[in-house]
Design a protein around this motif. Structure first.
Motif, mmCIF file in Angstrom:
data_model
loop_
_atom_site.group_PDB
_atom_site.id
_atom_site.type_symbol
_atom_site.label_atom_id
_atom_site.label_comp_id
_atom_site.label_asym_id
_atom_site.label_seq_id
_atom_site.Cartn_x
_atom_site.Cartn_y
_atom_site.Cartn_z
ATOM 1 N N LEU A 139 4.968 49.773 -175.092
ATOM 2 C CA LEU A 139 5.811 48.574 -175.064
ATOM 3 C C LEU A 139 4.917 47.385 -174.777
ATOM 4 O O LEU A 139 4.270 47.318 -173.729
ATOM 5 N N THR A 140 4.854 46.441 -175.718
ATOM 6 C CA THR A 140 3.993 45.268 -175.557
ATOM 7 C C THR A 140 4.833 44.088 -175.087
ATOM 8 O O THR A 140 5.809 43.719 -175.729
ATOM 9 N N LEU A 141 4.439 43.525 -173.969
ATOM 10 C CA LEU A 141 5.187 42.445 -173.328
ATOM 11 C C LEU A 141 4.345 41.180 -173.352
ATOM 12 O O LEU A 141 3.329 41.083 -172.660
ATOM 13 N N GLY A 142 4.755 40.210 -174.159
ATOM 14 C CA GLY A 142 3.993 38.976 -174.257
ATOM 15 C C GLY A 142 4.845 37.861 -174.810
ATOM 16 O O GLY A 142 5.998 37.686 -174.390
ATOM 17 N N ALA A 193 7.999 36.443 -172.722
ATOM 18 C CA ALA A 193 7.393 35.294 -172.051
ATOM 19 C C ALA A 193 7.809 33.977 -172.707
ATOM 20 O O ALA A 193 8.115 33.001 -172.014
ATOM 21 N N ASP A 194 7.822 33.934 -174.039
ATOM 22 C CA ASP A 194 8.185 32.685 -174.722
ATOM 23 C C ASP A 194 9.579 32.221 -174.325
ATOM 24 O O ASP A 194 9.806 31.033 -174.044
ATOM 25 N N PHE A 209 4.615 31.828 -167.693
ATOM 26 C CA PHE A 209 5.143 33.027 -167.040
ATOM 27 C C PHE A 209 4.346 33.411 -165.804
ATOM 28 O O PHE A 209 4.915 33.804 -164.777
ATOM 29 N N ARG A 210 3.018 33.312 -165.884
ATOM 30 C CA ARG A 210 2.199 33.705 -164.743
ATOM 31 C C ARG A 210 2.486 32.847 -163.521
ATOM 32 O O ARG A 210 2.527 33.347 -162.384
#
Length: 304
Positions: A139-142, A193-194, A209-210
């Motif tokens: 699962l790619t989270l970005g 995140a977007d 997000f960070r």
């Protein structure tokens, strides 16, 4: 000898490198990351990808170029169907165009596109956290949310080449504007995140997000945004497990590297799982990080 180039096209950056498969474990040679063109349009993206590939190939070379893209690709893996965070890329025969342009430079190139999360899954399988596994999910989270699913040691691509688009599972109810893919109520809209950053800016919070993750303990608005994102992600992970029964779900992408993210999701997802699955549930972090999709893209002709 055929050179193997992997490229990972992201919403904010494009990464690439030559991958050496001649020894034992595959080795990423001279990796490079550049900024994605701010326009995110077909011509700019095409030029950026070609310029990156030309860092490792030149006239007279024979090469394979695998490109991971954040969205839907055609069944023949040569054209883009939909990149949800890019503009006007629908139907672009990116693979054909890059092969043509390389040929004009005296380079013989086989080019294949693949969903970026599928590339990450291949990378993790050959030399990362999914080594030795036959059934797993990455699962790619970005900027968006993607998934690469494997069953019986093979990627699940589906009848039309669009399987595994778990970021577009309709897990959310009212109050969402509509995902950029054309659907509504999708996991990506609730948790990527977007989208989190867009909602943060509307509330007068930093659009990063960070930064929001670091603020969540002391700022109620930031905490509410993060909590909603985590809950949606936990539901998505539990849904993937219910559908696939994987040996593990592996987290990758920039969001996954937020301190404590995996632990937060592990606890939240468990409560949504059917009770027989809780004892075997494994949520792991990628061993390859940002290199996973590049490594996997370079190995796309390997048959997984």
């Amino acid at each position: 000898m055929i050179k193997r180039i992997g490229i990972d096209l992201g919403g904010h950056t494009i990464s690439g490198g030559e991958v050496d498969f001649s020894g034992g474990a595959p080795r990423l040679v001279s990796p490079v990351t550049v900024r994605t063109p701010s326009e995110r349009d077909p011509l700019s993206v095409l030029r950026a990808v070609e310029e990156l590939a030309l860092m490792w190939v030149s006239r007279g070379d024979e090469c394979f170029i695998g490109i991971g893209v954040p969205g839907f690709v055609s069944k023949d893996r040569l054209a883009v169907l939909k990149l949800t965070n890019f503009k006007g890329c629908e139907g672009a025969r990116v693979g054909t165009l890059i092969a043509r342009d390389m040929r004009a430079r005296g380079i013989s190139a086989e080019v294949r596109l693949e969903n970026d999360a599928n590339c990450a899954a291949v990378g993790e399988h050959i030399c990362g956290a999914a080594r030795g596994m036959d059934d797993f999910a990455v699962l790619t989270l970005g900027s968006g949310i993607g998934a690469g699913l494997a069953a019986n040691g093979r990627l699940i691509r589906g009848a039309h080449g669009m399987a595994g688009e778990c970021g577009h599972m309709a897990l959310c109810g009212e109050g969402f504007r509509g995902c950029f893919c054309g659907g509504a109520g999708h996991l990506e809209e609730a948790a990527s995140a977007d989208w989190v950053e867009r909602r943060a800016l509307e509330r007068g919070l930093p659009g990063d997000f960070r930064v929001l993750w670091g603020m969540r303990e002391k700022n109620g608005d930031a905490r509410a945004l993060i909590e909603a994102s985590l809950d949606a992600l936990a539901r998505g992970i539990a849904s993937i497990c219910a559908a696939l029964d994987p040996e593990a779900v592996i987290l990758n992408g920039g969001m996954s590297r937020a301190e404590g993210m995996a632990d937060e999701l592990r606890g939240r997802a468990t409560k949504y799982l059917p009770s027989p699955m809780r004892a075997v549930f494994r949520l792991l972090l990628s061993e390859l990080g940002s290199s996973a999709a590049v490594m996997g893209a370079a190995a796309l002709d390997g048959g997984m």
